[in-house]
Design an enzyme around this catalytic site. Sequence first.
Site, mmCIF file in Angstrom:
data_model
loop_
_atom_site.group_PDB
_atom_site.id
_atom_site.type_symbol
_atom_site.label_atom_id
_atom_site.label_comp_id
_atom_site.label_asym_id
_atom_site.label_seq_id
_atom_site.Cartn_x
_atom_site.Cartn_y
_atom_site.Cartn_z
ATOM 1 N N LYS A 241 0.887 -1.169 0.136
ATOM 2 C CA LYS A 241 -0.168 -0.044 0.038
ATOM 3 C C LYS A 241 0.926 1.202 -0.008
ATOM 4 O O LYS A 241 2.003 1.355 0.672
ATOM 5 C CB LYS A 241 -0.981 -0.197 1.342
ATOM 6 C CG LYS A 241 -1.944 1.102 1.382
ATOM 7 C CD LYS A 241 -2.669 1.059 2.450
ATOM 8 C CE LYS A 241 -3.896 2.030 2.722
ATOM 9 N NZ LYS A 241 -4.811 1.974 3.722
ATOM 10 N N SER B 151 -10.012 2.237 2.821
ATOM 11 C CA SER B 151 -8.885 3.125 1.980
ATOM 12 C C SER B 151 -8.008 2.005 1.128
ATOM 13 O O SER B 151 -7.221 2.487 0.050
ATOM 14 C CB SER B 151 -8.105 4.009 2.651
ATOM 15 O OG SER B 151 -7.411 3.311 3.472
ATOM 16 N N SER C 191 -10.300 0.004 7.116
ATOM 17 C CA SER C 191 -9.505 0.058 5.721
ATOM 18 C C SER C 191 -9.173 -1.374 5.057
ATOM 19 O O SER C 191 -8.649 -1.269 4.000
ATOM 20 C CB SER C 191 -8.453 1.369 5.670
ATOM 21 O OG SER C 191 -9.210 2.478 5.309
HETATM 22 N N1 GLN Z 1 -13.344 4.596 5.975
HETATM 23 C C1 GLN Z 1 -12.645 4.952 7.178
HETATM 24 C C2 GLN Z 1 -12.285 6.588 7.330
HETATM 25 O O1 GLN Z 1 -12.384 7.282 6.121
HETATM 26 C C3 GLN Z 1 -11.668 4.468 7.652
HETATM 27 C C4 GLN Z 1 -10.397 4.700 7.123
HETATM 28 C C5 GLN Z 1 -9.086 3.726 7.456
HETATM 29 O O2 GLN Z 1 -9.353 2.791 8.193
HETATM 30 N N2 GLN Z 1 -7.903 4.198 7.028
HETATM 31 O O3 GLN Z 1 -11.586 7.328 8.092
#
Ligand code: GLN
Length: 496
Positions: free
Chosen positions: A78, A158, A182
């Site tokens: 990532k 994400s 995410s």
């Molecule tokens: N969807 C969540 C956010 O937008 C979690 C994102 C994540 O875990 N990095 O904050």
Amino acid sequence: MVSLPQLTISKARKLLSKKEISSTELTKSFIEKIEKSTLLNAFIEKTFDLALNQASKADEVLGSSEQKPLCGIPLGIKDIFCCKNIKTQAASRILDNFIPQYESTVTESLWNNQAVMLGKLNMDEFAMGSSNETSVYGPAVNPWKRSDTDDLLTPGGSSGGSSSAVSADLCIAATGTDTGGSIRQPAAFTGTVGLKPTYGRCSRWGIIAFASSFDQAGPITKTVRDSAIMLESMSGFDKKDSTSARVEVPNYEASLEESIKGTKIGLAREYELNKEGNSTKTTWEKAAKHLENLGAEVVEISLPHTEYALPTYYVLAPAEASSNLARYDGIRYGRRSILEPNEGILDLYEKTRSQGFGNEVKRRILIGTYVLSSGYYDAYYNKAQKIRNLIKTDFDLAFQKVDAILTPTAPSSAFPLGSKGTEDPVEMYLNDIFTVPANLAGLPAISLPAGLDDTRLPLGVQLIANRWEERKLLNIAFNLEKSLQFNEKPNSWWEN
Ligand code: GLN
């Protein structure tokens, strides 16, 4: 002959050790597949020369005493993990062409275990999002399509590049990070396995920070066994991260096959989904039945403060983000906006930040700054911290009664790109409803594919365990995976 890109880590490892395949052959098969899969927009930086180099080194030690656990295994990383001399941007414009001079501890440890690096994977900007649509590179695309439409779907976020790449066989496994879901939600959307470890299990050093008291690295893999293998290589104490814990790293793979007879699994009353017949609900119930058939005892539990988890997270995570992202000022890293002759240092900050950050990131910075400002700090930030503690206590009490908690991973299957959150961001935030509680409490949680919905898209279920109980979590998940027998794959419509 098996198709090389479809191998799991555990199968590839066997073939590599016996020298039935070489890492170079395996790596080339992924390179070819990645080149054919540009439509998925999963890889945003390719490191094929490096990969072939690492593969040929791996080939030299295969079968010898120098062979390490991930010898010759091609991975995707990532874009939030800093990798030395490799462009790393957390999919943000503000980090344009940022080349780190150091390697994150987690990736360092993967390379020490002789894994092969295929490249960097797409993600939401600074990991803020649930659909990969906030990326400066544009969204990664889900290899799965609904049976009734041709719409392009989100691979979740994400870590959307990671889930898309693993699901489409562009790498054997990938790293992800999980601040509010995410790793697990993208895994659920793509029929893959995503594990968020206990907070402190994996070092955060060298991972671009979003919300430091939540962020954890973890793997996205094709199977639970691979998740155990990856986790072992990714975890461990690191003196460079003061929140990484001095706890022993077990051999997670060794106990996967143990019986789970007598294990107690909790279903939280508060997650009772009101729409009867909804496939998220039926899949969750089906998984509970499978666990029962495996000899587990399924009991009802209560997590009374769980309804506050989402608002609590969306106060605390932006607060931490606003502080973490203050460092992007146009001076030290990445992009710097060009000034007019009459402009000064404040203009430089303002211009760089307004041109460099995307809208969702700006929204988080504004919310975070607001909830931390004097006058509002007690009403929002402090209050949210107190609720976080209540949520943690709910889990502590629940784990006096049960070994693990079973929930759906996400409220729905993958949705079409562009269909959510454009008018109201809360619509997007609701994706995290089942995943954020584990982040607030620092608990390990895994998502595994449990079935298809009526449009033939994968759905995941989530298991949550107590702190440091990844071994137990993986053991339960492994048994459940074996019983569910989810073997579906998307067809390769995207290949050119
Ligand atoms: N969807 C969540 C956010 O937008 C979690 C994102 C994540 O875990 N990095 O904050």
